[in-house]
Motif scaffolding. Structure first.
Motif, PDB file in Angstrom:
ATOM      1  N   VAL A 124       0.836  -1.205   0.000  1.00 32.03           N
ATOM      2  CA  VAL A 124       0.000   0.000   0.000  1.00 32.03           C
ATOM      3  C   VAL A 124       0.870   1.253   0.000  1.00 32.03           C
ATOM      4  CG1 VAL A 124      -1.646   1.351   1.369  1.00 32.03           C
ATOM      5  CG2 VAL A 124      -2.003  -1.101   1.060  1.00 32.03           C
ATOM      6  N   SER A 125       1.941   1.240   0.799  1.00 33.62           N
ATOM      7  CA  SER A 125       2.847   2.403   0.813  1.00 33.62           C
ATOM      8  C   SER A 125       3.527   2.581  -0.540  1.00 33.62           C
ATOM      9  CB  SER A 125       3.897   2.230   1.919  1.00 33.62           C
ATOM     10  OG  SER A 125       4.831   1.209   1.595  1.00 33.62           O
ATOM     11  N   GLU A 126       3.834   1.492  -1.217  1.00 35.55           N
ATOM     12  CA  GLU A 126       4.426   1.578  -2.552  1.00 35.55           C
ATOM     13  C   GLU A 126       3.431   2.144  -3.562  1.00 35.55           C
ATOM     14  OE1 GLU A 126       8.058  -0.215  -3.533  1.00 35.55           O
ATOM     15  OE2 GLU A 126       7.700   1.377  -2.093  1.00 35.55           O
ATOM     16  N   ILE A 127       2.161   1.779  -3.424  1.00 36.50           N
ATOM     17  CA  ILE A 127       1.131   2.343  -4.298  1.00 36.50           C
ATOM     18  C   ILE A 127       1.062   3.852  -4.124  1.00 36.50           C
ATOM     19  CG2 ILE A 127      -1.360   2.423  -4.733  1.00 36.50           C
ATOM     20  CD1 ILE A 127      -1.453  -0.556  -4.005  1.00 36.50           C
ATOM     21  N   ALA A 142       2.126   9.449  -6.344  1.00 28.91           N
ATOM     22  CA  ALA A 142       2.691  10.801  -6.400  1.00 28.91           C
ATOM     23  C   ALA A 142       3.190  11.133  -7.806  1.00 28.91           C
ATOM     24  CB  ALA A 142       3.833  10.924  -5.386  1.00 28.91           C
ATOM     25  N   PHE A 143       3.809  10.160  -8.483  1.00 29.39           N
ATOM     26  CA  PHE A 143       4.302  10.400  -9.842  1.00 29.39           C
ATOM     27  C   PHE A 143       3.137  10.563 -10.820  1.00 29.39           C
ATOM     28  CE2 PHE A 143       8.007   7.863  -8.134  1.00 29.39           C
ATOM     29  CZ  PHE A 143       8.814   8.964  -7.969  1.00 29.39           C
ATOM     30  N   PHE A 144       2.106   9.742 -10.661  1.00 32.53           N
ATOM     31  CA  PHE A 144       0.944   9.878 -11.529  1.00 32.53           C
ATOM     32  C   PHE A 144       0.243  11.216 -11.289  1.00 32.53           C
ATOM     33  CE2 PHE A 144       1.288   5.221 -11.808  1.00 32.53           C
ATOM     34  CZ  PHE A 144       1.188   5.073 -13.191  1.00 32.53           C
ATOM     35  N   VAL A 165       3.928  -5.053  -9.167  1.00 32.56           N
ATOM     36  CA  VAL A 165       4.808  -4.512 -10.206  1.00 32.56           C
ATOM     37  C   VAL A 165       4.154  -4.613 -11.576  1.00 32.56           C
ATOM     38  CG1 VAL A 165       6.950  -4.976 -11.457  1.00 32.56           C
ATOM     39  CG2 VAL A 165       6.984  -4.859  -8.984  1.00 32.56           C
ATOM     40  N   ASP A 166       3.523  -5.755 -11.874  1.00 28.51           N
ATOM     41  CA  ASP A 166       2.952  -5.906 -13.215  1.00 28.51           C
ATOM     42  C   ASP A 166       1.606  -5.200 -13.363  1.00 28.51           C
ATOM     43  OD1 ASP A 166       0.723  -7.649 -12.597  1.00 28.51           O
ATOM     44  OD2 ASP A 166       2.152  -9.293 -12.383  1.00 28.51           O
TER      45      ASP A 166
END
Length: 272
Positions: free
Chosen positions: A113-116, A121-123, A270-271
């Protein structure tokens, strides 16, 4: 003899009092109290060195590239040693009970969830700039003089490769559950081949890209998002390779294979 018996009785009483006094220390539970480890600190130092060195390298500071590479090597070393310790605790010391596995699953979910949120932020930056382009971008998106990459080429191919790798890692998971070791190994080999192919094609895309990270917010968003995604693919590939080796050495059972399960969850993130 009477003195000896008296001394033995006193000794027995002292021993019983001692055991009662520290009985709480021997309480059995199903949780794993981990030993002190230097790897979190070393990993943090390696990540700091790699990111700092990368920034210095991109600003043409002397030694920035060497610092970035040193940090990368430290992270690889920590990945090996930390995985080694966790494998030892789970397989040989049998510390990962079902209660511990529940905690590990929750921790992995929160990590994903933290990675999402990290990629969100980039999106956010991309859509903020593309839906309302600033005047210094020419008021259009893509910005003036930016030649974009054709989506029907490498990007579409890499999308197909990643989705296929998600199918093969699911195949490996189901094979592990039904104790089909050969099928699990074959499917993981396919997954690793697809992951390596994806990384190679992304490298080719970077080499042939008509813009760089300095070309306005378009280049910054593109290289930051795809670069970090590529790094996550690399970490996921390492995780799946470790799981592949562990399957060979019979470290997993049909009900006790969270090491592989966490790698599969990470790969699906990742995918996606």
């Amino acid at each position: 003899q009477t003195c000896i018996k008296t001394l033995n009785n006193e000794k027995r009483e002292i021993t019983m009092k001692y055991k009662e006094q520290f009985k709480y220390l021997k309480t059995k539970h199903s949780w794993h109290l981990v030993d002190p480890s230097p790897w979190p600190l070393v990993a943090s130092l390696g990540a700091f060195m790699m990111t700092s060195g990368g920034v210095l390298y991109m600003h043409n500071f002397y030694g920035g590239g060497n610092l970035c590479f040193t940090g990368f090597i430290i992270i690889l070393y920590v990945m090996f040693t930390w995985w080694r310790d966790i494998v030892r605790e789970a397989t040989f010391e049998e510390q990962h009970t079902f209660s511990v596995q529940r905690g590990l699953r929750l921790g992995m979910i929160l990590f994903i969830v933290s990675e999402i949120m990290f990629f969100f932020a980039f999106f956010w930056a991309f859509f903020h700039s593309s839906l309302s382009p600033a005047f210094n971008l020419g008021g259009v998106w893509p910005p003036e003089a930016i030649q974009t990459i054709q989506t029907s080429g490498i990007p579409l191919t890499n999308t197909f490769i990643l989705l296929s790798s998600g199918a093969t890692v699911t195949w490996a998971h189901h094979a592990l559950i039904v104790r089909a070791k050969k099928q699990a190994l074959i499917s993981l080999i396919f997954t690793l081949i697809l992951a390596t192919l994806f990384t190679a094609l992304q490298g080719m895309e970077y080499v042939d890209a008509p813009f760089n990270i300095s070309d306005s917010v378009f280049g910054s968003c593109f290289y930051m998002a795809t670069g970090f995604h590529g790094f996550h693919v690399f970490v996921g590939t390492c995780s799946l390779f470790v799981s592949f080796v562990r399957i060979i050495f019979n470290h997993f059972t049909s009900t006790h294979h969270f090491g592989f399960e966490s790698a599969a969850w990470y790969w699906h993130f990742v995918d996606a």
